[in-house]
Design a protein around this motif. Structure first.
Motif, PDB file in Angstrom:
ATOM      1  N   ALA A  61      55.596  83.698  12.308  1.00 15.97           N
ATOM      2  CA  ALA A  61      55.181  83.530  13.704  1.00 15.97           C
ATOM      3  C   ALA A  61      53.996  84.435  14.030  1.00 15.97           C
ATOM      4  O   ALA A  61      53.037  84.008  14.696  1.00 15.97           O
ATOM      5  CB  ALA A  61      56.348  83.825  14.631  1.00 15.97           C
ATOM      6  N   TYR A  62      54.033  85.666  13.571  1.00 13.35           N
ATOM      7  CA  TYR A  62      52.919  86.589  13.831  1.00 13.35           C
ATOM      8  C   TYR A  62      51.628  86.098  13.183  1.00 13.35           C
ATOM      9  O   TYR A  62      50.565  86.111  13.810  1.00 13.35           O
ATOM     10  CB  TYR A  62      53.271  87.993  13.317  1.00 13.35           C
ATOM     11  CG  TYR A  62      52.140  88.971  13.443  1.00 13.35           C
ATOM     12  CD1 TYR A  62      51.799  89.506  14.691  1.00 13.35           C
ATOM     13  CD2 TYR A  62      51.397  89.350  12.338  1.00 13.35           C
ATOM     14  CE1 TYR A  62      50.750  90.392  14.820  1.00 13.35           C
ATOM     15  CE2 TYR A  62      50.343  90.236  12.450  1.00 13.35           C
ATOM     16  CZ  TYR A  62      50.023  90.756  13.695  1.00 13.35           C
ATOM     17  OH  TYR A  62      48.969  91.628  13.815  1.00 13.35           O
ATOM     18  N   PHE A  65      50.265  82.973  15.114  1.00 19.20           N
ATOM     19  CA  PHE A  65      49.667  83.257  16.418  1.00 19.20           C
ATOM     20  C   PHE A  65      48.413  84.123  16.305  1.00 19.20           C
ATOM     21  O   PHE A  65      47.478  83.976  17.083  1.00 19.20           O
ATOM     22  CB  PHE A  65      50.681  83.908  17.352  1.00 19.20           C
ATOM     23  CG  PHE A  65      51.673  82.926  17.905  1.00 19.20           C
ATOM     24  CD1 PHE A  65      51.267  81.881  18.720  1.00 19.20           C
ATOM     25  CD2 PHE A  65      53.015  83.040  17.602  1.00 19.20           C
ATOM     26  CE1 PHE A  65      52.179  80.975  19.234  1.00 19.20           C
ATOM     27  CE2 PHE A  65      53.938  82.139  18.102  1.00 19.20           C
ATOM     28  CZ  PHE A  65      53.522  81.096  18.917  1.00 19.20           C
ATOM     29  N   SER A  66      48.404  85.028  15.335  1.00 15.34           N
ATOM     30  CA  SER A  66      47.235  85.905  15.226  1.00 15.34           C
ATOM     31  C   SER A  66      46.020  85.178  14.646  1.00 15.34           C
ATOM     32  O   SER A  66      44.891  85.532  14.966  1.00 15.34           O
ATOM     33  CB  SER A  66      47.555  87.131  14.378  1.00 15.34           C
ATOM     34  OG  SER A  66      47.811  86.739  13.051  1.00 15.34           O
ATOM     35  N   LEU A  70      48.576  77.366  14.475  1.00 14.10           N
ATOM     36  CA  LEU A  70      49.937  77.073  14.903  1.00 14.10           C
ATOM     37  C   LEU A  70      50.571  75.958  14.082  1.00 14.10           C
ATOM     38  O   LEU A  70      51.762  76.019  13.762  1.00 14.10           O
ATOM     39  CB  LEU A  70      49.948  76.713  16.386  1.00 14.10           C
ATOM     40  CG  LEU A  70      49.501  77.828  17.331  1.00 14.10           C
ATOM     41  CD1 LEU A  70      49.549  77.364  18.777  1.00 14.10           C
ATOM     42  CD2 LEU A  70      50.366  79.055  17.152  1.00 14.10           C
TER      43      LEU A  70
END
Length: 166
Positions: A61-62, A65-66, A70
């Motif tokens: 997830a990190y 998003f970074s 997605l």
């Protein structure tokens, strides 16, 4: 029908199996592990794998998003969820074996209750059969007679020398 592994707690000093301590683990895809991931492992007390799955999920997830990727993040998350759903029961089985449980039986049944009933029936039948077995009768010891020798006097057993030549 699915395959179920029955685990029994190995107790020191008690080699026999107790049905009250048995754990039934099915060998199939786990939808709850697929949906809930690491929480499913924590619920089943598989601590290390649960923490690793949660950390991997957070890392995916990190990273998604970074970097703004997605769709790629969702694809990796789906791949992780599929892996967890497919292997969850095997990891749970391995964790139980490392805690001292042992495989008591493997049963094919429609559900876990039927698998446990089959296991308990097999266990009670084996205990009943072992109680019916009798020891062979003992030879009388006080008669003063010794058992006759099974070796012939020539020192041969068939065509093989017995090593006790006369």
């Amino acid at each position: 029908m699915a395959s179920y592994t029955i685990l029994s707690a190995a107790k020191p000093g008690r080699p026999d199996v107790d049905a009250a301590d048995a754990i039934v683990i099915d060998d199939r895809f786990s939808w709850f592990a697929f949906l809930f991931g690491g929480l499913w492992f924590l619920w089943h007390r598989v601590w290390f794998v649960g923490v690793v799955v949660i950390l991997a999920d957070l890392a995916i997830a990190y990273a998604a998003f970074s970097t703004g990727q997605l769709v790629l993040g969702y694809a990796f998350d789906l791949a992780l969820a599929l892996l967890v759903g497919l292997e969850a029961q095997n990891w749970r089985l391995e964790a139980a074996l490392s805690k001292g449980f042992r495989v008591a039986d493997i049963v094919e049944a429609d559900n876990s209750e039927t698998a446990f009933e089959k296991y308990a029936l097999r266990l009670s039948m084996s205990e009943h059969a072992s109680s019916l077995r009798k020891a062979p009768p003992r030879l009388p010891s006080g008669t003063g007679h010794s058992a006759p020798s099974l070796l012939p006097s020539s020192g041969m057993i068939g065509l093989v020398p017995s090593g006790r030549g006369n």
